[in-house]
Each structure stands twice: as structure tokens, then as C-alpha cells.
Design a protein around this motif. Structure first.
Motif, PDB file in Angstrom:
ATOM      1  N   PRO A  55       0.786  -1.235   0.000  1.00  0.00           N
ATOM      2  CA  PRO A  55       0.000   0.000   0.000  1.00  0.00           C
ATOM      3  C   PRO A  55       0.818   1.286   0.000  1.00  0.00           C
ATOM      4  CG  PRO A  55       0.084  -0.936   2.207  1.00  0.00           C
ATOM      5  CD  PRO A  55       0.789  -1.918   1.303  1.00  0.00           C
ATOM      6  N   LYS A  56       2.006   1.230   0.606  1.00  0.00           N
ATOM      7  CA  LYS A  56       2.820   2.441   0.749  1.00  0.00           C
ATOM      8  C   LYS A  56       4.249   1.998   1.019  1.00  0.00           C
ATOM      9  CE  LYS A  56       0.974   2.439   5.369  1.00  0.00           C
ATOM     10  NZ  LYS A  56      -0.001   3.055   6.210  1.00  0.00           N
ATOM     11  N   GLU A  57       5.162   2.953   0.992  1.00  0.00           N
ATOM     12  CA  GLU A  57       6.580   2.703   1.217  1.00  0.00           C
ATOM     13  C   GLU A  57       7.199   2.001   0.024  1.00  0.00           C
ATOM     14  OE1 GLU A  57       7.679   0.170   4.538  1.00  0.00           O
ATOM     15  OE2 GLU A  57       9.750   0.658   4.244  1.00  0.00           O
ATOM     16  N   HIS A 114       1.461   6.656  -1.513  1.00  0.00           N
ATOM     17  CA  HIS A 114       0.388   5.800  -2.009  1.00  0.00           C
ATOM     18  C   HIS A 114       0.918   4.962  -3.166  1.00  0.00           C
ATOM     19  CE1 HIS A 114      -3.724   4.510  -2.940  1.00  0.00           C
ATOM     20  NE2 HIS A 114      -3.223   4.428  -4.159  1.00  0.00           N
ATOM     21  N   GLN A 115       0.925   3.649  -2.993  1.00  0.00           N
ATOM     22  CA  GLN A 115       1.328   2.760  -4.097  1.00  0.00           C
ATOM     23  C   GLN A 115       0.056   2.330  -4.835  1.00  0.00           C
ATOM     24  OE1 GLN A 115       5.367   2.770  -3.264  1.00  0.00           O
ATOM     25  NE2 GLN A 115       4.799   0.901  -4.328  1.00  0.00           N
ATOM     26  N   TYR A 116       0.133   2.278  -6.177  1.00  0.00           N
ATOM     27  CA  TYR A 116      -1.066   1.911  -6.943  1.00  0.00           C
ATOM     28  C   TYR A 116      -1.536   0.484  -6.663  1.00  0.00           C
ATOM     29  CZ  TYR A 116      -0.318   6.249  -9.498  1.00  0.00           C
ATOM     30  OH  TYR A 116      -0.162   7.562  -9.821  1.00  0.00           O
ATOM     31  N   ASP A 117      -0.585  -0.439  -6.459  1.00  0.00           N
ATOM     32  CA  ASP A 117      -0.968  -1.834  -6.174  1.00  0.00           C
ATOM     33  C   ASP A 117      -1.237  -1.991  -4.674  1.00  0.00           C
ATOM     34  OD1 ASP A 117      -0.476  -2.413  -8.862  1.00  0.00           O
ATOM     35  OD2 ASP A 117       1.614  -2.932  -8.477  1.00  0.00           O
ATOM     36  N   CYS A 170      -5.440  -4.427  -6.742  1.00  0.00           N
ATOM     37  CA  CYS A 170      -4.755  -5.112  -7.855  1.00  0.00           C
ATOM     38  C   CYS A 170      -5.762  -5.836  -8.745  1.00  0.00           C
ATOM     39  CB  CYS A 170      -3.745  -6.129  -7.324  1.00  0.00           C
ATOM     40  SG  CYS A 170      -2.299  -5.362  -6.606  1.00  0.00           S
ATOM     41  N   TYR A 171      -6.747  -6.452  -8.109  1.00  0.00           N
ATOM     42  CA  TYR A 171      -7.734  -7.198  -8.898  1.00  0.00           C
ATOM     43  C   TYR A 171      -8.556  -6.251  -9.775  1.00  0.00           C
ATOM     44  CZ  TYR A 171     -11.152 -10.888  -9.888  1.00  0.00           C
ATOM     45  OH  TYR A 171     -11.952 -11.808 -10.507  1.00  0.00           O
ATOM     46  N   ALA A 172      -8.910  -5.102  -9.233  1.00  0.00           N
ATOM     47  CA  ALA A 172      -9.643  -4.112 -10.031  1.00  0.00           C
ATOM     48  C   ALA A 172      -8.784  -3.645 -11.209  1.00  0.00           C
ATOM     49  CB  ALA A 172     -10.037  -2.918  -9.158  1.00  0.00           C
TER      50      ALA A 172
END
Ligand code: XUL
Ligand code: CO
Length: 435
Positions: free
Chosen positions: A234-236, A240-243, A249-251
Motif C-alpha cells: 500500500p505504501k513505502e 500511495h502505491q497503486y498496487d 490489484c484485482y480491479a
């Protein structure tokens, strides 16, 4: 040259053993629910933490001194490290390994030279795989350390950086294929943002979708039949990480027409960073047919970052193995220790202690999960809780035979619905008897 002198191949000695350098529970040949423990668990050692990270943290440099790191020539280091790695895999008895392109061979001044360096080391790895029978679980690219990727790789605002990233993935897929990798992982290292004031999120996501489709095309072109995975986080490093998590991820995969080409690689510490349990992320993947592989580690409840500790929590490993077994077990995936020893654990022996503990924790998890599935101590609780869906009303809803009007008519006729206890405490007590 021996890099782990004094360590002999780690043996299974059983639960009564007091030898810290022996397995107490992981007995590779022991059959559990029709398969050997080795086949169920498919343990893998990761190259980056185990051999390349030497204990550096934001407050200080590495603390670990390794013989295989002792040269002024980076290619000599790469060669010695590969020797050390295969000595380690063999002594530990790990059947698989995983790497990023840049873990095994350092970058040169340009892409062509960098690729030549990679090819050289890959040939060494290939020979060692043939000699030892150790296999590659998955390969991946590091597109997050070099400064060119400071604003991302396949979501970079610059198409030239995007092209560089594509070239790097192309090459990493080729070498993964060459090494017979069972899979290939995409972890979106810097695919995300720190502020929307400088970010066109929609455009970046479209670019990421196109990138993954190009990867699928190239996979087919070179005949690589390993499984593609996305690893949510989610982050780091970014805010905000896209995956973000399995759900996002499924979306993403569905929106860009990739859902049948990818599965997910679920990392325990990434799940908790996203505010989920490891159990939840695995169960979500299983429910949607995208459970692929696992990065086995754990976080620390009191620290809010990716501490990547070795897994020792038997609740986590048991519940994870319940989902994995119910899902039919791993096919291409496995349990990769994406975990690092603490900065104070400076001895090469600590690498063995860490992996032995993680392997034993999952072996116990496997045995506990198998007993739970065989003995069914919950007495079909979940099935009974949903039994109404197998009766007339539930079946009519599930089969799409009724709409709001029929459901209103039912409610008017039958009045207030009965409610039942969720029995959480009883279920937790039963689980405790198995741990
Ligand atoms: C980072 C992480 C990566 C991926 C591979 O948090 O988990 O090491 O597993 O790139
Ligand atoms: Co990982």
C-alpha cells in the motif's frame, strides 16, 4: 572457498531436538495430506535481503561483514555472492530461490554493458542450478533503486524512463526464462505518488496497464510459460502505491484486461501495512482465483513500516496454510522468505537461524492446518451459518429468480427474521486447541 564454514547441511531432528541448527518440524519428505512437506511449502530464499542487505537502516550503514562482499571489483563480488548463495541454499535445503536483476549483477555505464554483466552471472547461476537441482521460483526487476526511477518506472511522467523500464523488464524476463523460473513478479517499487499536486493518476494507471499488456505479449513471444504475479503493497517507498492491496490489484487487472494473465504474490507485512491481515489477503485472492505465491515474513505491531521480519507467528502460518490447502495448494508459487535478519544479527550463522525458524513455523502451520481440515473441529460452522442460502429463499436469490418486490412480499408475510450468534469466542477457543 566455503563461505559458511562450520555449518553442515541442516537436518530434521524432530520436536525434541535442542540443536538450534536443526529442523524441529520441517521434515521435507514427510507426507501431509497426500504430498510431501517440501512439495507443499516450496520454500525459497530471497537474494536481496539474505545476501545483499547488510543491515543498513535510515540511521546508519550496514553492520554485517561478509567474506563474499570483500573485493574492490563489483563483478568479483557478484561471482562470490552467487557461490555463497548456492552454498547457503544447499546447506539449508531450500529448493528454490528468487532474485531481482540488480541483486545478482551490478549496473554498468549503459544498458548494453549492464545486460552483458547480467548474462555472465546468469550463466554461473544456471550452472549452479544444474549442479544442485535448486530451482528459480521467480525473477523480478529492481526499478526502484537507481535515481532514474525516482518518479517511478512504468508510471513515470517521462516516456523515456518508461522505455528504459520496458527494456529492463524485457531482459529480466529473458533471463528468468533462461533459468527456468516458475514465475515472474511485478512489485511496483515506486509506482505510486507522494502528492497529487504533481501527479496525473489516471494517465499513470493507463500507462501501467499498457506496460503489463506489453509484458504479456512479450511473454508469449519468447515462449515463457511461468506465472506472472503482481505483489501488492500500500505504501513505502511512496505515500500511495497503486498496487495497494489484493482488491485494488484485482480491479486494475480487470480494467486492463489482464485478470487471466496474472495472479498475486501476497506478502504478510504488506497486508498488515494495508490495514488487513495476511489471512484476509490470502482469502480474498482465493475467493477470486488469483492466489499465486507468498512472500513469507511478518511486521511488528508497534512499528508502522515494512520491517520484513522472519515469520514466527503460528496463528499467521496456520491460518495461511488453511487457505492455501483449501485452495488446492501451490502450483507455480511457493513460500519465499522476503525477510531480513535484524541489524544486530551480524553473523552468517544468523541467516541459518532465521530461515530454520521460518521453515519450522510454516511446517507447524501446515501440520496444524491439515489437522483442522481433516478433523473439522468447527463442525461445519460456516456452512451451517449460511444454510438458509441452500433453502428456498436463499436459492431463489442466488439464482436470480427474485427481485425487490418478491423479497418485500416475503418479508411482509414472514415478519421479523430470526438472528443467530456468531460464536466468535467459541471458535477462537477451538482454534487455540489446535495451535
Ligand atoms: C518490497 C518487496 C520486494 C518484492 C520484490 O517491499 O517486497 O522485495 O518482493 O521486488
Ligand atoms: Co516482497
Amino acid at each position: 572457498m566455503e563461505y559458511f564454514p562450520g555449518i553442515t547441511p541442516i537436518q530434521y531432528e524432530g520436536p525434541d531436538s535442542k540443536n538450534p541448527l536443526a529442523f524441529k518440524h520441517y521434515n521435507p519428505g514427510e507426507v501431509v495430506m497426500g504430498k510431501s512437506m517440501a512439495e507443499h511449502l516450496r520454500f525459497s530464499v530471497c537474494y536481496w535481503h539474505t545476501f545483499k542487505s547488510l543491515g543498513a537502516d535510515p540511521f546508519g550503514p550496514g553492520t554485517m561483514i561478509r567474506e563474499y562482499n570483500n573485493s574492490s571489483d563489483p563483478m568479483k563480488i557478484a561471482e562470490m555472492t552467487m557461490d555463497a548463495a548456492f552454498e547457503f541454499f544447499t546447506k539449508l535445503g531450500a529448493p528454490f530461490w528468487c532474485f531481482h536483476d540488480r541483486d545478482i549483477a551490478p549496473e554498468a555505464d549503459n544498458l548494453l554493458e549492464t545486460n552483458k554483466r547480467l548474462d555472465h552471472i546468469v550463466q554461473i547461476a544456471k550452472k549452479k542450478q544444474d549442479e544442485t537441482g535448486i530451482k528459480l521460483l521467480w525473477g523480478t526487476t529492481n526499478m526502484f533503486s537507481h535515481r532514474r526511477f525516482l518518479a517511478g518506472a512504468s508510471t513515470n511522467p517521462s516516456p523515456a524512463v518508461y522505455a528504459y523500464a520496458a527494456s529492463q523488464v524485457k531482459k529480466a524476463m529473458e533471463v528468468t526464462h533462461e533459468l527456468g523460473g516458475a514465475g515472474y513478479v511485478f512489485w511496483g517499487g515506486r509506482e505510486g505518488y507522494d502528492t497529487l499536486l504533481n501527479t496525473d493518476m489516471k494517465r499513470e494507471l493507463d500507462h501501467l496497464g499498457a506496460f503489463m499488456n506489453m509484458a504479456v505479449d512479450y511473454k508469449k513471444k519468447i515462449g515463457f510459460d511461468g506465472q506472472f504475479y503482481i505483489e501488492p503493497k500500500p505504501k513505502e517507498p511512496t505515500k500511495h502505491q497503486y498496487d495497494f492491496d489484493a482488491g485494488s490489484c484485482y480491479a486494475f487487472l480487470q480494467k486492463y484486461g489482464l485478470a487471466d494473465q496474472f495472479k498475486l504474490n501476497i506478502e504478510a507485512n504488506h497486508a498488515t501495512l494495508a490495514g488487513h491481515t495476511f489471512h484476509h489477503e490470502l482469502a480474498y485472492c482465493a475467493a477470486n482465483g488469483i492466489l499465486g505465491s507468498v512472500d513469507a515474513n511478518r511486521g511488528d505491531l508497534l512499528l508502522g513500516w515494512d520491517t520484513d521480519q522472519f515469520p514466527t507467528d503460528l496463528y499467521d502460518t496456520s491460518l495461511a496454510m488453511c487457505i492455501i490447502l483449501q485452495n488446492g495448494g501451490f502450483t507455480t508459487g511457493g513460500l519465499n522468505f522476503d525477510a531480513k535478519v535484524r541489524r544486530q544479527s551480524i553473523d552468517p550463522d544468523d541467516l541459518f537461524h532465521a530461515h530454520i525458524g521460518g521453515m519450522d513455523a510454516f511446517a507447524r502451520g501446515l501440520k496444524i492446518a491439515a489437522r483442522i481440515l481433516e478433523e473439522k473441529p468447527f463442525g461445519g460452522f460456516i456452512q451451517k451459518r449460511y444454510a438458509g442460502w441452500d433453502e428456498q429463499l436463499g436459492a431463489d436469490i442466488e439464482n436470480g429468480k427474485v427481485g425487490f418486490e418478491e423479497l418485500e412480499a416475503y418479508t411482509l408475510k414472514n415478519g421479523e427474521p430470526a438472528v443467530q450468534s456468531g460464536r466468535q469466542e467459541m471458535l477462537e477457543n477451538i482454534l487455540n486447541e489446535y495451535i
